[in-house]
Design a protein around this motif. Structure first.
Motif, PDB file in Angstrom:
ATOM      1  N   ARG A  20       0.858  -1.185   0.000  1.00  0.00           N
ATOM      2  CA  ARG A  20       0.000   0.000   0.000  1.00  0.00           C
ATOM      3  C   ARG A  20       0.893   1.232   0.000  1.00  0.00           C
ATOM      4  N   PRO A  21       1.369   1.657  -1.172  1.00  0.00           N
ATOM      5  CA  PRO A  21       2.390   2.721  -1.208  1.00  0.00           C
ATOM      6  C   PRO A  21       1.916   4.061  -0.658  1.00  0.00           C
ATOM      7  N   TYR A  22       0.600   4.307  -0.596  1.00  0.00           N
ATOM      8  CA  TYR A  22       0.147   5.568  -0.029  1.00  0.00           C
ATOM      9  C   TYR A  22       0.466   5.656   1.463  1.00  0.00           C
ATOM     10  N   VAL A  23       0.667   4.510   2.123  1.00  0.00           N
ATOM     11  CA  VAL A  23       1.109   4.521   3.517  1.00  0.00           C
ATOM     12  C   VAL A  23       2.528   5.098   3.612  1.00  0.00           C
ATOM     13  N   GLY A  24       3.279   4.972   2.532  1.00  0.00           N
ATOM     14  CA  GLY A  24       4.642   5.488   2.522  1.00  0.00           C
ATOM     15  C   GLY A  24       4.708   6.984   2.769  1.00  0.00           C
ATOM     16  N   PHE A  25       3.690   7.730   2.318  1.00  0.00           N
ATOM     17  CA  PHE A  25       3.704   9.173   2.541  1.00  0.00           C
ATOM     18  C   PHE A  25       3.441   9.512   4.002  1.00  0.00           C
ATOM     19  N   VAL A  26       2.627   8.697   4.655  1.00  0.00           N
ATOM     20  CA  VAL A  26       2.422   8.882   6.092  1.00  0.00           C
ATOM     21  C   VAL A  26       3.752   8.726   6.816  1.00  0.00           C
ATOM     22  N   GLY A  54      11.501   6.062   1.526  1.00  0.00           N
ATOM     23  CA  GLY A  54      11.311   6.615   0.186  1.00  0.00           C
ATOM     24  C   GLY A  54      11.472   5.573  -0.902  1.00  0.00           C
ATOM     25  N   GLY A  55      12.484   4.706  -0.762  1.00  0.00           N
ATOM     26  CA  GLY A  55      12.681   3.640  -1.756  1.00  0.00           C
ATOM     27  C   GLY A  55      11.524   2.667  -1.790  1.00  0.00           C
ATOM     28  N   ALA A  56      11.031   2.286  -0.607  1.00  0.00           N
ATOM     29  CA  ALA A  56       9.893   1.371  -0.548  1.00  0.00           C
ATOM     30  C   ALA A  56       8.662   1.994  -1.185  1.00  0.00           C
ATOM     31  N   THR A  57       8.482   3.303  -0.990  1.00  0.00           N
ATOM     32  CA  THR A  57       7.337   3.995  -1.588  1.00  0.00           C
ATOM     33  C   THR A  57       7.432   3.994  -3.109  1.00  0.00           C
ATOM     34  N   LEU A  58       8.625   4.230  -3.634  1.00  0.00           N
ATOM     35  CA  LEU A  58       8.810   4.221  -5.092  1.00  0.00           C
ATOM     36  C   LEU A  58       8.549   2.837  -5.677  1.00  0.00           C
ATOM     37  N   GLY A 111       9.964  15.893  -5.551  1.00  0.00           N
ATOM     38  CA  GLY A 111       9.526  14.667  -6.209  1.00  0.00           C
ATOM     39  C   GLY A 111       8.510  13.898  -5.387  1.00  0.00           C
ATOM     40  N   MET A 112       8.748  13.776  -4.088  1.00  0.00           N
ATOM     41  CA  MET A 112       7.794  13.075  -3.227  1.00  0.00           C
ATOM     42  C   MET A 112       6.475  13.838  -3.145  1.00  0.00           C
ATOM     43  N   THR A 113       6.540  15.160  -3.200  1.00  0.00           N
ATOM     44  CA  THR A 113       5.314  15.957  -3.199  1.00  0.00           C
ATOM     45  C   THR A 113       4.452  15.632  -4.414  1.00  0.00           C
ATOM     46  N   LEU A 114       5.079  15.557  -5.583  1.00  0.00           N
ATOM     47  CA  LEU A 114       4.326  15.259  -6.806  1.00  0.00           C
ATOM     48  C   LEU A 114       3.843  13.812  -6.828  1.00  0.00           C
ATOM     49  N   LEU A 115       4.619  12.919  -6.239  1.00  0.00           N
ATOM     50  CA  LEU A 115       4.275  11.498  -6.271  1.00  0.00           C
ATOM     51  C   LEU A 115       3.008  11.202  -5.481  1.00  0.00           C
ATOM     52  N   MET A 116       2.634  12.096  -4.561  1.00  0.00           N
ATOM     53  CA  MET A 116       1.420  11.866  -3.778  1.00  0.00           C
ATOM     54  C   MET A 116       0.167  11.923  -4.639  1.00  0.00           C
ATOM     55  N   ILE A 117       0.190  12.737  -5.683  1.00  0.00           N
ATOM     56  CA  ILE A 117      -1.038  13.047  -6.409  1.00  0.00           C
ATOM     57  C   ILE A 117      -1.702  11.812  -7.028  1.00  0.00           C
ATOM     58  N   GLN A 127      -6.984  12.317   4.320  1.00  0.00           N
ATOM     59  CA  GLN A 127      -7.083  12.619   5.743  1.00  0.00           C
ATOM     60  C   GLN A 127      -5.952  11.964   6.532  1.00  0.00           C
ATOM     61  N   GLY A 128      -5.584  10.753   6.151  1.00  0.00           N
ATOM     62  CA  GLY A 128      -4.483  10.070   6.837  1.00  0.00           C
ATOM     63  C   GLY A 128      -3.182  10.834   6.728  1.00  0.00           C
ATOM     64  N   VAL A 129      -2.900  11.377   5.542  1.00  0.00           N
ATOM     65  CA  VAL A 129      -1.671  12.148   5.356  1.00  0.00           C
ATOM     66  C   VAL A 129      -1.722  13.450   6.153  1.00  0.00           C
ATOM     67  N   ILE A 130      -2.883  14.114   6.174  1.00  0.00           N
ATOM     68  CA  ILE A 130      -3.003  15.360   6.939  1.00  0.00           C
ATOM     69  C   ILE A 130      -2.784  15.093   8.423  1.00  0.00           C
TER      70      ILE A 130
END
Length: 441
Positions: A20-26, A54-58, A111-117, A127-130
């Motif tokens: 679940r890569p969106y957990v990576g931003f958390v 960061g690597g795991a998220t990518l 780059g990580m900022t753009l990758l969230m979109i 909401q989880g990221v906020i």
């Protein structure tokens, strides 16, 4: 035990992020702002935790089967342009040995900022990221507020060592930017105990800003509250809380705090302020000399060039302003792109507020846009006296309206999709009966 727990949480999140890569931003924001690995003493303190997350998220981003779309609006386009331009300015840097390390950090955060979109496509993920951003930063706000109360303002509130929040001024600016998001979460929370906890956290964070002894943060806090009153639907409540809260707080702050704040009126006698004026002169003259690329990251470290452009300066100083930093290090083009990102964020929030003002189902987006706008204004004011042009927190917040627009578009598309009709099971007809023909005799 604490080291083991921190290591278990950080390292144990990696397999979850891969699925679940969106957990990576958390986790990325937890690492970037709270820095929990710096609170330990064992092996986890020396591990490249940010690189691992960061690597795991990518990797998870590539493997994740969910459709990914990158909507391009003004904010994302300008961030991409800023990434390109700081690469150009770094190749022409006056101090390339220092500049490339800063370039590496800036490109990673952008780059990580753009990758969230493409991944934060529903309200729950957003909401989880906020929540992750707010908790990670405000951990130091709550702690600093308690410290200020216990010591009676006897010491300055600072952040964790060797981070972007280590300086008292930088931490205070981050807390000012978080205050509106605390208010947003309060409006979106139904549980009264959580709401009460957010109110307490908001109060302690304001105390922490005062306890930082930051003059720029005090100005930013005042402007931010005025803008919050303008943007909020609960103007009277916020105004009364601000008046009574700040009034009570100023009564308990020590004389040293008042002495520090009074220097705002006598800035010409303050060496640190006049030194910033010298740095701002250098930034402007450097940009005039090199209007396209500026001097690159850490241009002020070239002391010979500094004194050549500002011979009246007693010492070479850092720029201490997001605007002059962008101008001096990346030229007028870089300054224009940076101001464009700020302007695009404000424009998107205004547009989102207008589009969602009258729809109760989209009230969350209206509140988010309103509070993000306040946060950006706080950054613009407090950042005028600090080197925070490439501040992780600013880019994480300025992209939130774009994410909210994406979520609303996905929700609208889902509502417009026709309901799938159940396929009718074909009826099998009985075989045709053929009557026997009479046999002629």
């Amino acid at each position: 035990m604490r080291d083991l727990l921190i290591a278990l949480v950080l390292l144990g999140s990696v397999p979850v992020i891969l699925m679940r890569p969106y957990v990576g931003f958390v986790m990325w924001f937890v690492i970037s702002f709270m820095n929990p690995h710096h609170m330990a003493y064992g092996f986890i303190t020396t591990m490249p935790v940010a690189m691992l997350i960061g690597g795991a998220t990518l990797v998870g981003f590539v493997l994740f089967r969910e459709p990914k779309r990158m909507p391009i609006d003004a904010t994302t386009a300008l961030i991409m342009g800023l990434m390109v331009w700081i690469t150009v300015s770094t190749t022409a840097s006056l101090k390339p040995d220092l500049a490339w390390s800063d370039w590496n950090r800036a490109v990673k955060l952008l780059g990580m900022t753009l990758l969230m979109i493409p991944l934060l496509t529903n309200r729950q993920r957003l909401q989880g990221v906020i929540w992750a951003i707010v908790i990670s930063v405000d951990f130091y706000g709550v702690r600093g507020g308690l410290f200020t109360i216990i010591t009676g303002g006897g010491g300055r509130v600072v952040g964790p060592d060797d981070t972007m929040l280590s300086d008292n001024n930088q931490l205070a600016t981050a807390l000012i930017m978080i205050l509106p998001l605390l208010r947003y979460l309060q409006t979106q929370t139904q549980n009264r105990y959580v709401r009460m906890g957010l109110v307490i956290a908001l109060g302690l964070t304001i105390v922490s800003v005062f306890g930082s002894f930051s003059r720029g943060a005090l100005i930013g806090l005042a402007v931010m509250f005025l803008w919050m009153i303008r943007s909020s639907r609960h103007k009277t409540t916020i105004l009364l809380a601000a008046v009574f809260g700040v009034g009570a707080l100023t009564l308990v702050m020590p004389e040293s705090w008042y002495a520090r704040m009074n220097t705002i009126q006598t800035y010409q006698d303050d060496g640190s302020v006049t030194g910033r004026f010298d740095a701002w002169k250098y930034a402007f003259r450097l940009a005039v000399e090199r209007p396209l690329t500026g001097g690159g990251f850490h241009a002020y470290a070239d002391t010979a060039h500094f004194f050549a452009l500002v011979p009246e300066a007693p010492v070479a100083r850092a720029f201490h302003s997001i605007y002059f930093e962008a101008m001096g290090e990346h030229g007028f083009v870089g300054l224009g792109l940076f101001l464009g990102v700020i302007g695009a964020g404000l424009f998107t929030t205004a547009k989102l507020r207008k589009a969602t003002r009258k729809d109760p189902q989209q009230a969350w987006a209206y509140e988010l846009a309103s509070m993000v706008q306040v946060s950006i204004v706080g950054y613009m004011v407090a950042g005028a006296f600090l080197e925070l042009t490439f501040f992780d927190l600013f880019y994480a917040i300025v992209i939130l309206p774009t994410l909210a627009v994406t979520v609303l578009q996905r929700e609208r598309e889902a509502a417009q999709e026709p309901t799938t009709r159940a396929r009718k099971v074909p009826r099998f007809r009985p075989p045709r009966q053929i009557g026997a023909k009479p046999v002629r005799s």
